[in-house]
Motif scaffolding. Structure first.
Motif, PDB file in Angstrom:
ATOM      1  N   TYR A 374      33.050  44.062  46.355  1.00 16.73           N
ATOM      2  CA  TYR A 374      32.510  45.328  45.323  1.00 16.73           C
ATOM      3  C   TYR A 374      32.716  46.690  46.686  1.00 16.73           C
ATOM      4  CZ  TYR A 374      30.472  49.844  44.416  1.00 16.73           C
ATOM      5  OH  TYR A 374      30.353  51.362  43.056  1.00 16.73           O
ATOM      6  N   GLU A 375      32.730  45.751  48.482  1.00 19.78           N
ATOM      7  CA  GLU A 375      33.073  46.140  49.740  1.00 19.78           C
ATOM      8  C   GLU A 375      34.302  46.058  50.223  1.00 19.78           C
ATOM      9  OE1 GLU A 375      30.183  48.626  50.535  1.00 19.78           O
ATOM     10  OE2 GLU A 375      28.402  48.100  49.145  1.00 19.78           O
ATOM     11  N   MET A 376      35.088  45.355  49.152  1.00 19.20           N
ATOM     12  CA  MET A 376      36.190  45.053  49.997  1.00 19.20           C
ATOM     13  C   MET A 376      37.730  46.330  50.066  1.00 19.20           C
ATOM     14  SD  MET A 376      36.728  41.106  49.528  1.00 19.20           S
ATOM     15  CE  MET A 376      35.600  39.789  49.735  1.00 19.20           C
ATOM     16  N   GLU A 377      38.148  45.946  50.707  1.00 18.48           N
ATOM     17  CA  GLU A 377      39.282  47.024  50.806  1.00 18.48           C
ATOM     18  C   GLU A 377      40.649  46.330  50.190  1.00 18.48           C
ATOM     19  OE1 GLU A 377      40.224  47.713  55.439  1.00 18.48           O
ATOM     20  OE2 GLU A 377      38.668  48.204  56.008  1.00 18.48           O
ATOM     21  N   ASN A 378      41.454  47.393  49.918  1.00 15.71           N
ATOM     22  CA  ASN A 378      42.046  47.066  49.582  1.00 15.71           C
ATOM     23  C   ASN A 378      42.453  46.334  47.977  1.00 15.71           C
ATOM     24  OD1 ASN A 378      44.440  47.065  51.844  1.00 15.71           O
ATOM     25  ND2 ASN A 378      43.900  45.205  52.115  1.00 15.71           N
ATOM     26  N   GLN A 379      41.022  47.528  47.733  1.00 17.29           N
ATOM     27  CA  GLN A 379      41.004  47.184  46.045  1.00 17.29           C
ATOM     28  C   GLN A 379      42.642  47.969  44.963  1.00 17.29           C
ATOM     29  OE1 GLN A 379      37.728  46.181  44.254  1.00 17.29           O
ATOM     30  NE2 GLN A 379      36.955  46.425  46.158  1.00 17.29           N
ATOM     31  N   ILE A 380      42.286  46.516  43.952  1.00 14.53           N
ATOM     32  CA  ILE A 380      43.785  46.387  43.465  1.00 14.53           C
ATOM     33  C   ILE A 380      44.358  47.423  42.303  1.00 14.53           C
ATOM     34  CG2 ILE A 380      45.777  45.393  42.092  1.00 14.53           C
ATOM     35  CD1 ILE A 380      45.480  44.757  44.241  1.00 14.53           C
ATOM     36  N   PRO A 381      45.442  48.632  42.220  1.00 14.03           N
ATOM     37  CA  PRO A 381      44.922  50.038  41.267  1.00 14.03           C
ATOM     38  C   PRO A 381      45.080  49.277  39.702  1.00 14.03           C
ATOM     39  CG  PRO A 381      46.767  49.754  43.125  1.00 14.03           C
ATOM     40  CD  PRO A 381      46.384  48.644  42.966  1.00 14.03           C
ATOM     41  N   GLU A 382      44.129  50.371  38.343  1.00  8.58           N
ATOM     42  CA  GLU A 382      44.145  49.421  37.472  1.00  8.58           C
ATOM     43  C   GLU A 382      45.745  48.507  36.907  1.00  8.58           C
ATOM     44  OE1 GLU A 382      41.379  48.155  35.454  1.00  8.58           O
ATOM     45  OE2 GLU A 382      40.790  48.620  37.314  1.00  8.58           O
ATOM     46  N   HIS A 383      46.933  49.385  36.968  1.00  9.00           N
ATOM     47  CA  HIS A 383      47.749  49.658  36.222  1.00  9.00           C
ATOM     48  C   HIS A 383      48.866  48.029  36.858  1.00  9.00           C
ATOM     49  CE1 HIS A 383      49.514  51.560  39.863  1.00  9.00           C
ATOM     50  NE2 HIS A 383      50.520  50.818  39.729  1.00  9.00           N
ATOM     51  N   ILE A 384      48.185  47.879  38.080  1.00 15.81           N
ATOM     52  CA  ILE A 384      48.721  46.211  38.689  1.00 15.81           C
ATOM     53  C   ILE A 384      48.061  45.410  38.162  1.00 15.81           C
ATOM     54  CG2 ILE A 384      49.120  45.270  40.520  1.00 15.81           C
ATOM     55  CD1 ILE A 384      49.805  47.479  42.088  1.00 15.81           C
ATOM     56  N   LYS A 385      46.929  45.377  37.819  1.00 14.04           N
ATOM     57  CA  LYS A 385      45.433  44.183  37.525  1.00 14.04           C
ATOM     58  C   LYS A 385      46.554  44.041  36.012  1.00 14.04           C
ATOM     59  CE  LYS A 385      41.614  45.772  39.524  1.00 14.04           C
ATOM     60  NZ  LYS A 385      40.196  46.201  38.671  1.00 14.04           N
ATOM     61  N   LYS A 386      46.093  45.036  34.772  1.00 11.17           N
ATOM     62  CA  LYS A 386      46.449  45.064  33.881  1.00 11.17           C
ATOM     63  C   LYS A 386      48.530  44.200  33.870  1.00 11.17           C
ATOM     64  CE  LYS A 386      44.088  48.181  31.640  1.00 11.17           C
ATOM     65  NZ  LYS A 386      43.966  49.298  31.186  1.00 11.17           N
ATOM     66  N   ALA A 387      49.311  44.863  33.991  1.00 14.28           N
ATOM     67  CA  ALA A 387      50.605  43.986  34.443  1.00 14.28           C
ATOM     68  C   ALA A 387      50.501  43.186  34.452  1.00 14.28           C
ATOM     69  CB  ALA A 387      51.055  44.889  35.577  1.00 14.28           C
ATOM     70  N   ARG A 388      49.240  42.407  35.500  1.00 11.89           N
ATOM     71  CA  ARG A 388      49.498  40.985  35.711  1.00 11.89           C
ATOM     72  C   ARG A 388      49.208  40.135  34.989  1.00 11.89           C
ATOM     73  NH1 ARG A 388      47.993  41.633  42.013  1.00 11.89           N
ATOM     74  NH2 ARG A 388      49.977  42.147  42.846  1.00 11.89           N
ATOM     75  N   PHE A 389      47.935  40.553  34.074  1.00 10.51           N
ATOM     76  CA  PHE A 389      47.345  40.255  33.452  1.00 10.51           C
ATOM     77  C   PHE A 389      48.117  39.469  31.911  1.00 10.51           C
ATOM     78  CE2 PHE A 389      44.348  40.815  29.108  1.00 10.51           C
ATOM     79  CZ  PHE A 389      43.502  39.747  29.507  1.00 10.51           C
ATOM     80  N   GLU A 390      48.706  40.741  32.571  1.00  6.02           N
ATOM     81  CA  GLU A 390      49.747  40.010  30.953  1.00  6.02           C
ATOM     82  C   GLU A 390      50.925  39.630  31.113  1.00  6.02           C
ATOM     83  OE1 GLU A 390      51.361  44.887  29.532  1.00  6.02           O
ATOM     84  OE2 GLU A 390      49.434  45.131  28.952  1.00  6.02           O
ATOM     85  N   ARG A 391      51.276  40.280  31.798  1.00  6.35           N
ATOM     86  CA  ARG A 391      52.044  38.468  32.588  1.00  6.35           C
ATOM     87  C   ARG A 391      51.446  37.437  32.206  1.00  6.35           C
ATOM     88  NH1 ARG A 391      56.182  35.948  33.594  1.00  6.35           N
ATOM     89  NH2 ARG A 391      56.761  34.975  35.089  1.00  6.35           N
ATOM     90  N   LEU A 392      50.583  37.533  33.230  1.00  7.00           N
ATOM     91  CA  LEU A 392      49.890  35.585  33.177  1.00  7.00           C
ATOM     92  C   LEU A 392      49.354  35.241  31.580  1.00  7.00           C
ATOM     93  CD1 LEU A 392      47.063  34.654  35.236  1.00  7.00           C
ATOM     94  CD2 LEU A 392      46.973  33.559  32.875  1.00  7.00           C
ATOM     95  N   ASN A 393      49.341  36.556  30.918  1.00  6.30           N
ATOM     96  CA  ASN A 393      48.847  35.289  29.666  1.00  6.30           C
ATOM     97  C   ASN A 393      50.445  34.981  28.849  1.00  6.30           C
ATOM     98  OD1 ASN A 393      46.516  35.665  29.341  1.00  6.30           O
ATOM     99  ND2 ASN A 393      45.969  37.808  28.911  1.00  6.30           N
ATOM    100  N   GLU A 394      51.198  36.244  29.022  1.00  8.54           N
ATOM    101  CA  GLU A 394      53.062  35.804  28.419  1.00  8.54           C
ATOM    102  C   GLU A 394      53.434  34.401  28.401  1.00  8.54           C
ATOM    103  OE1 GLU A 394      55.886  38.303  30.293  1.00  8.54           O
ATOM    104  OE2 GLU A 394      55.111  39.364  29.929  1.00  8.54           O
ATOM    105  N   VAL A 395      52.926  33.917  30.169  1.00 11.38           N
ATOM    106  CA  VAL A 395      53.191  33.115  30.518  1.00 11.38           C
ATOM    107  C   VAL A 395      52.583  31.428  30.098  1.00 11.38           C
ATOM    108  CG1 VAL A 395      53.160  31.215  32.880  1.00 11.38           C
ATOM    109  CG2 VAL A 395      54.279  33.102  33.193  1.00 11.38           C
ATOM    110  N   GLN A 396      50.919  31.232  29.872  1.00  9.59           N
ATOM    111  CA  GLN A 396      50.373  30.876  29.527  1.00  9.59           C
ATOM    112  C   GLN A 396      50.118  30.273  28.135  1.00  9.59           C
ATOM    113  OE1 GLN A 396      48.160  28.414  31.293  1.00  9.59           O
ATOM    114  NE2 GLN A 396      47.958  27.475  29.050  1.00  9.59           N
ATOM    115  N   ASN A 397      51.073  31.597  27.920  1.00 10.47           N
ATOM    116  CA  ASN A 397      50.326  31.718  26.311  1.00 10.47           C
ATOM    117  C   ASN A 397      51.928  30.685  25.892  1.00 10.47           C
ATOM    118  OD1 ASN A 397      48.439  33.141  25.430  1.00 10.47           O
ATOM    119  ND2 ASN A 397      49.409  35.387  24.928  1.00 10.47           N
ATOM    120  N   GLU A 398      52.445  30.698  26.528  1.00 13.18           N
ATOM    121  CA  GLU A 398      53.839  30.167  26.067  1.00 13.18           C
ATOM    122  C   GLU A 398      53.538  28.157  26.240  1.00 13.18           C
ATOM    123  OE1 GLU A 398      58.591  29.709  28.174  1.00 13.18           O
ATOM    124  OE2 GLU A 398      57.571  31.816  28.089  1.00 13.18           O
ATOM    125  N   ILE A 399      53.436  28.248  27.667  1.00 13.86           N
ATOM    126  CA  ILE A 399      52.320  26.904  27.549  1.00 13.86           C
ATOM    127  C   ILE A 399      51.492  26.577  26.759  1.00 13.86           C
ATOM    128  CG2 ILE A 399      51.217  25.301  29.385  1.00 13.86           C
ATOM    129  CD1 ILE A 399      52.303  27.203  31.361  1.00 13.86           C
TER     130      ILE A 399
END
Ligand code: 5AD
Ligand code: SF4
Length: 466
Positions: A374-399
């Motif tokens: 919670y205290e760590m620096e470099n928290q990732i912005p929501e839009h980047i988190k979401k983009a990574r989330f979608e990308r990961l699901n795309e890759v996994q869904n194919e598998i």
């Protein structure tokens, strides 16, 4: 044995006394109780005991929250979304109290175990009668008695290492599937996780209590048993007698009867070779394994305080694959942990492609107050988190789809859950690796094992015929 692991007989007797008093108070009043559960299987299992205790007090369990005389909200704190939902659910019960001032409202689970949430419930939710921690469930008779006799509001939080209460009554959701907690709490303090703060330190049930519960379940026709713990791999560490999860699995494997056993969940740092072999101890140990990876980057794993690196993680995966043909593998991933770079994220994708999990549970990192992340620096912005989330699901869904399609033409054993929610002609069932299989049937096979020939597959389910 470490007997101070357990709630004392005197305390259980005191609760039994209060339980009789509640029965006396509400006799012939036809009162009903409603329990709502958020979060994980551990909470589901706790709610089954809450319902059991409420019934033993004389309440009838209802599914209708509008008329219930007592409402218990079993909350989750793992991510912010879960807490928001819990607060909004608790909020709507204010109207129940306005309509009927005798309604009793209790809140339990992980959320109120955080001081700021406890204070919030105390000061902003005046209609809540009592709040208790996950380790104080056995005191429910006392909380209800106090509320019925218009005592002061009660706020009972757990000690750091709450005690285990054996023998509480239980109402199970399903006749053919059951959760069996083998241990409670967590000692690991992964830097993102609130669980060790809200569920306290690890403590294990005695093997004979677990085995007896499983025997009784199997005798009553239960076909699928999930052994629950935040980290089942460290089961038994504090017990005398050298017990561990492998011992428990071998004991369960030797029991008579046709049933499956699953584990939920395992920490890679404690996944031993002995455990990998114990998974093959008998037909009834399901050929699947959930091994949370969290991240594919050594740098992030270190910041998460996970105590393993990718080399070690992959060595367990490879042993699992070599030792158990066609094992179904699943995992948990957090995307957007503080400081996660594109390169770190690519490493996670690489592992997902290498392992070829059957399915992956992906979570956006959610900062939890009181945890180091919670205290760590470099928290990732929501839009980047979401983009990574979608990308990961795309890759996994194919598998997932490819792995499911590879099952077309095969005949698999499934346990039938019941009719599909959307279609009366279709039944839903699960393989031992928890894959969903839909099929048509004229006869009701709910709660039975049958064989299904797979004819079609998509990303999330298989389809076939008897
Ligand atoms: N944010 C996002 N996901 C989390 N998990 C635990 N804590 C957090 C958090 N703060 C995930 C982990 C764990 C699963 C049960 O929930 O992946 O394995
Ligand atoms: Fe949380 Fe880590 Fe414990 Fe799992 S092992 S409950 S992720 S602290």
């Amino acid at each position: 044995m470490m007997l101070d692991n357990f709630v004392s007989a005197e305390e259980l007797a005191r609760q039994a006394g209060l339980s009789s008093k509640v029965c006396e108070l509400i006799r012939n009043k036809n009162l009903t109780a409603f329990v709502i559960t958020l979060g994980c299987q551990q909470n589901e299992a706790d709610s089954e005991r809450i319902r059991g205790v409420l019934r033993s007090l004389g309440y009838t369990i209802t599914q209708d929250e509008t008329i219930a005389d007592i409402i218990i909200v079993n909350t989750c704190a793992i991510r912010e979304h879960a807490e928001k939902r819990a607060l909004s659910i608790i909020g709507r019960y204010k109207h129940n109290k306005t309509r009927n001032p005798d309604t009793i409202i209790g809140v339990c689970g992980c959320m109120p175990a955080q001081e700021h949430r406890l204070n919030q419930l105390k000061h902003s939710y005046h209609y809540v009668d009592f709040v208790f921690g996950t380790g104080s469930l056995h005191r429910l008779p006392e909380f209800v008695y106090n509320a019925l006799t218009k005592g002061k509001r009660m706020f009972v939080m757990d000690e750091e290492r709450p005690k285990i209460a054996e023998g509480l009554p239980v109402i199970r959701e399903s006749a053919h599937k059951a959760w069996v907690s083998i241990m409670y709490g967590c000692n690991n303090f992964c830097t993102y996780c609130i669980v060790p703060y809200v569920r306290g330190r690890e403590r294990s049930r005695l093997p004979e209590d677990i085995i007896n519960e499983i025997k009784a379940l199997v005798d009553s026709g239960c076909k699928d048993i999930t052994l629950l713990g935040q980290n089942v791999n460290s089961y038994g560490k504090e017990l005398e007698g050298g017990y561990n999860i492998s011992y428990l699995l071998r004991e369960i494997a030797s029991l008579e009867g046709e049933f499956w056993v699953h584990l939920m969940t395992s920490h890679p740092k404690d996944a031993s070779d002995e455990l990998v072999h114990a998974l093959g101890a008998g037909e009834n140990i399901a050929n699947c394994f959930h091994l949370p990876l969290q991240s594919g980057s050594d740098a992030i794993l270190k910041k998460m305080n996970r105590h393993y690196d990718i080399e070690r993680y992959m060595s367990i995966i490879n042993k699992l694959k070599q030792t158990h043909k066609d094992i179904v593998l699943t995992t948990d991933i957090i995307v957007g942990f503080p400081g996660e770079t594109d390169d770190d994220f690519e490493k996670t994708l690489d592992i997902i492609k290498q392992v070829e999990y059957d399915s992956v549970y992906t979570f956006l990192f959610s900062p939890r107050r009181g945890t180091p992340a919670y205290e760590m620096e470099n928290q990732i912005p929501e839009h980047i988190k979401k983009a990574r989330f979608e990308r990961l699901n795309e890759v996994q869904n194919e598998i997932s789809r490819a792995k499911n399609e590879a099952m077309i033409g095969k005949t698999v054993k499934v346990l039938v859950d019941g009719k599909s929610k959307n279609n009366d002609q279709i039944y839903t069932s699960r393989t031992e690796g928890n894959k969903i299989v839909h099929f048509e049937a004229d006869e009701d096979y709910t709660g039975k094992f049958i064989n299904i020939k797979i004819t079609r597959a998509d990303t999330f389910a298989l389809y076939g015929e008897i």
